[in-house]
Design an enzyme around this catalytic site. Sequence first.
Site, PDB file in Angstrom:
ATOM      1  N   TYR A   1      37.835  52.539  45.633  1.00 50.17           N
ATOM      2  CA  TYR A   1      36.501  52.189  45.108  1.00 50.17           C
ATOM      3  C   TYR A   1      36.551  51.246  43.912  1.00 50.17           C
ATOM      4  O   TYR A   1      37.577  51.006  43.350  1.00 50.17           O
ATOM      5  CB  TYR A   1      35.602  53.401  44.895  1.00 50.17           C
ATOM      6  CG  TYR A   1      35.977  54.515  43.959  1.00 50.17           C
ATOM      7  CD1 TYR A   1      36.942  54.414  42.980  1.00 50.17           C
ATOM      8  CD2 TYR A   1      35.274  55.732  44.052  1.00 50.17           C
ATOM      9  CE1 TYR A   1      37.199  55.473  42.129  1.00 50.17           C
ATOM     10  CE2 TYR A   1      35.539  56.791  43.203  1.00 50.17           C
ATOM     11  CZ  TYR A   1      36.497  56.653  42.236  1.00 50.17           C
ATOM     12  OH  TYR A   1      36.745  57.690  41.405  1.00 50.17           O
ATOM     13  N   GLU A   2      35.392  50.670  43.618  1.00 52.95           N
ATOM     14  CA  GLU A   2      35.269  49.573  42.632  1.00 52.95           C
ATOM     15  C   GLU A   2      36.144  48.383  43.029  1.00 52.95           C
ATOM     16  O   GLU A   2      36.698  47.694  42.176  1.00 52.95           O
ATOM     17  CB  GLU A   2      35.631  50.050  41.218  1.00 52.95           C
ATOM     18  CG  GLU A   2      34.964  51.327  40.746  1.00 52.95           C
ATOM     19  CD  GLU A   2      33.447  51.268  40.756  1.00 52.95           C
ATOM     20  OE1 GLU A   2      32.892  50.180  40.897  1.00 52.95           O
ATOM     21  OE2 GLU A   2      32.820  52.328  40.657  1.00 52.95           O
ATOM     22  N   GLY A   3      36.240  48.132  44.318  1.00 52.57           N
ATOM     23  CA  GLY A   3      37.080  47.033  44.818  1.00 52.57           C
ATOM     24  C   GLY A   3      38.438  47.563  45.198  1.00 52.57           C
ATOM     25  O   GLY A   3      39.168  48.047  44.332  1.00 52.57           O
TER      26      GLY A   3
END
Lengths: 609, 609
Positions: free
Chosen positions: A439-441
């Site tokens: 998550y968050e890239g």
Amino acid sequence: MQVYEAPLRDMRFVIHELHQDDGFGNIEALSEFTPDLVDAVLEEAAKVAQEVLLPLNRSGDIEGCVLENGVVRTPGGFKEAYDLFREGGWCALASDPEWGGQGLPETVNKMTEEMICSSNLSFSLYPGLTHGATTAIEGYASDELKQAYLPKMVSGDWSGTMCLTEPHCGTDLGMLRTRAVTQDDGSYKLTGSKIFISAGEHDLTENIIHLVLARLPDAPEGVKGISLFLVPKYLPKDDGTPGPSNGVSVAAIEHKMGLKASATCQLNFDDSIGWLVGTPHKGMEAMFKMMNTERVSVGVQGLGIGEAAYQSAVYYAKDRLQGRSLSGVKNSSGPADPIIVHPDVRRMLMTMRAYNEGCRAMTGWVSRALDAERYSTDPEVRQRATDFIALMTPVVKALFTDLGYESANLAVQVYGGHGYIAESGVEQYVRDGRIAMIYEGTNGIQALDLVGRKLPANMGRNLRSFFHPVSQFIEANKADAQFKPMIEANKSDAQFKPMIEALEKAFGALQLSTATIAQKGMKDPEEAGAAATDYLRLMGLVAMAYCFAQSALIARDKLAGGTEEVGFYKAKLTTAQFYFDRILPQATTAFLAIKSGKASMMALDAAAF
Amino acid sequence: MQVYEAPLRDMRFVIHELHQDDGFGNIEALSEFTPDLVDAVLEEAAKVAQEVLLPLNRSGDIEGCVLENGVVRTPGGFKEAYDLFREGGWCALASDPEWGGQGLPETVNKMTEEMICSSNLSFSLYPGLTHGATTAIEGYASDELKQAYLPKMVSGDWSGTMCLTEPHCGTDLGMLRTRAVTQDDGSYKLTGSKIFISAGEHDLTENIIHLVLARLPDAPEGVKGISLFLVPKYLPKDDGTPGPSNGVSVAAIEHKMGLKASATCQLNFDDSIGWLVGTPHKGMEAMFKMMNTERVSVGVQGLGIGEAAYQSAVYYAKDRLQGRSLSGVKNSSGPADPIIVHPDVRRMLMTMRAYNEGCRAMTGWVSRALDAERYSTDPEVRQRATDFIALMTPVVKALFTDLGYESANLAVQVYGGHGYIAESGVEQYVRDGRIAMIYEGTNGIQALDLVGRKLPANMGRNLRSFFHPVSQFIEANKADAQFKPMIEANKSDAQFKPMIEALEKAFGALQLSTATIAQKGMKDPEEAGAAATDYLRLMGLVAMAYCFAQSALIARDKLAGGTEEVGFYKAKLTTAQFYFDRILPQATTAFLAIKSGKASMMALDAAAF
């Protein structure tokens, strides 16, 4: 068994002893935060982590969140823990005093985050996402919105979310479909569906403030037509308290591999009233502001999991009796020796230890830059800090989460069969820690961000903020290293000279790889893409080697000067030596992989897979 | 989504094309199994895996096993699937025709195992453990026991278990406490508790035959006082059908990270009647016989998980649209390109692919040795096969399960956030695959077995069975490689000469490491222990490099000679090239780690952790 005691001594080492001449220090605005005050805050944070959050970690995993009649119930004890957390001022630790925050340095804040993540990763997301959302509001929202929302969010009375992903788009936000329609009063009405929304709905706060990416009617296609909106779950009444519902509903909560006490929601927005944050169509800029803040924090999640896994593994390795030491019986009164005597168990424990100390040292460095960027009065220092943060954000996010996950897996391995059983608590670290690489890239996206954006940006200036101090350090210590071997008393036989040489060699490989990528990537972006993940790893390994070499130098001088903490500094030397012996050699593999280029990676037709 | 189609073409390549001059072939006793017959069996096995077992994999994970009133219920559909499996003769595939088996070659059997593990790892344990138990009975039990139990077990009417671990001892079996008391009729009464017993209790078969390690009253201490007993759940009546209960009860089933459709039981034996298998106090020998059989099979589990993960990742990478290719739009009619166009996604897919093809090639090699050991009429060949199997068993077990787990994690990464959601099915591969690195001896124990037992055994003769063919191959192809580059048509630009050079270099590092370990380890066994895990990895990487170089040579010649299967052989070349570019460089890291020795690993006092 999940055990955790905050590694306060190492945190103090990183904050007060390491990085002192990195040029990011001596910040007047932070002078009130004396070492004593900092240490006191860390000790209080440790108590909250150990006594309030840790006991809820496994029960939270077992119970999970439940969606009933549109309402999400967090596991037993979470509400009480959140109230304690909020009342203790922990939500507001690093926030601006203008909005009720305590304005503590990021160094302290990030160490506190580490403790919270070690003790209860699921819990950490509730205040964590709020912090990300306030960053975007502070940076881009109107004064009116700030006044109305920031005090409540900083205090933790209200929480925040980041609503980006939709079923058909996560990485490629250009395809998002949620739409915003202009209203006469300057507000907007939003309609659409979002998925994977952490803390999207829960019972911890009286209101939830969603930051939502959506398209205006006249929006250009792709990422250049995305705007950011603030959409509260309940519309505030004139007195500021939560009023009527705002058309935000939970369609489902996800059944995930782990992080079960964190509610990951599918949210529907149905003519929900929202307000623009920042400029129309420029939402990605504000989104990246909050995303970058979150990315460093997600890196710290990896460290938090790694530390918890390490401590739980150490506990078991000292407790579990199996076999005898190869160098002679160590526990003659027992039926067998504790497994910590076995080299392969040591290998796993030392690996985790080196990862954690290395990541913590890097966290300290980046945190000092975050403080310098915000508070330094010297524009040159601020610029250098900004450059360094830009460069290191993807490295911290991807490297720390990869290593934290590896540590979680090593902990399971130390436990053997017992580690595979839920009761042991350690398999939870694997399940919880897995998401941080995504998550968050995803970590692959971090690597592309590094080679595609951060390297070429400002004509390569970002890189100088890192390469310059490293090469200076090598130059300054090459001669010195020659003549000052580590003290003899250290059993690990740590030698400073080979460390500097190994650092120089790995740094050389990094410089060469940088040139290769710049050159090849210019002609063919796929070449840069093919090198990205290994390049990020190589840079992370060099950064960590630099931190360990500095740590070893400090430890050597302390021991030579006569310290009362012989044990701490000797252990620091040994861990540094282990890093150079066993972890840094990964740099060679990464270098060779980068050198090999894209040919064999890209040759197969998609149909041949 | 969990998708799976048995990789039959690659299996046929490994069985019929690779390894043909390894000296383990041309076995008269297996001549009836013509290539056509072998292929037909593999095709039927593929149908069972794809049509019967795969559909139960996720439902089995969700439902899990349930213990109610002392009875374990497997998930819905498992009983029917097991009946089909048993009736189809799949339980008896490789077993001796004397006991009703089909006596198929191990090459076919191991490929079938791979398919079963890919489609349903939990299911595979029920017939798998039975197979391990029959091995011990065949090798060590009295004729009477064989007659009474083997036909029923080989047919799959009855299943088997291996009851080794107790709560306080797993790796260190010397401490076990289950005791056996001699009865007048030559039988024994066993009392004790065992944990982690796979398939310890279930509803698939009418009887369960436990092979139990226990101590006789006069047993010497430690591992030299352990005997092996056969203890049926129900005592057979005179007509051979299951009679009265035998005091074996289930105290609990474990709540595990994964493998939820496999019942992992805590069993209590309470004056249960059993019969000695083999000689008193020599139970460890028989145990190792069955354990070694199982260890190769557990390695194949790793491969099975890796293949399933790969295929599921490929499916998603072709289906999921995000972003555009860096080399120009590939899917102009869609809103984005499938993510398989992105280099970092390719990197992950090619890594999994190389792991799987490499492990499968090694499986073929070891299987040929297993067949030669059993059926060859040449005692020299049999000895060499035995040596090779002894050496490779720990490598196959540890390397394959490590790589399979890495593949499972890469599959989750390819899926991004969706991979973390249970619905995707891929996080199950991570949870299921994790145990294979632990059971039947942790991978650390495999490494110790390799350096501590397998290297020094027979004055190092085991090693020759591997080193000799590799060095012969290098010598034979060095000159040849110089003048025969890979065909130009291959986009991957695979060159045979650099492959041979890289193989030679890695093989040199392995030889040097072997000498270092032998020398240092003689003086200090902890030095061998400190090197073990990296040494095993290094040996595995070299073995795989050898297999890939051979594969590349075959592919080159096929393409040069004009084949109809251009796609298959080109892909084989590309995958081989990728292995040399991106995977084999790990050998350098392992070599440097081995070289660094034990100092920094062992320096810290236990109290300093």
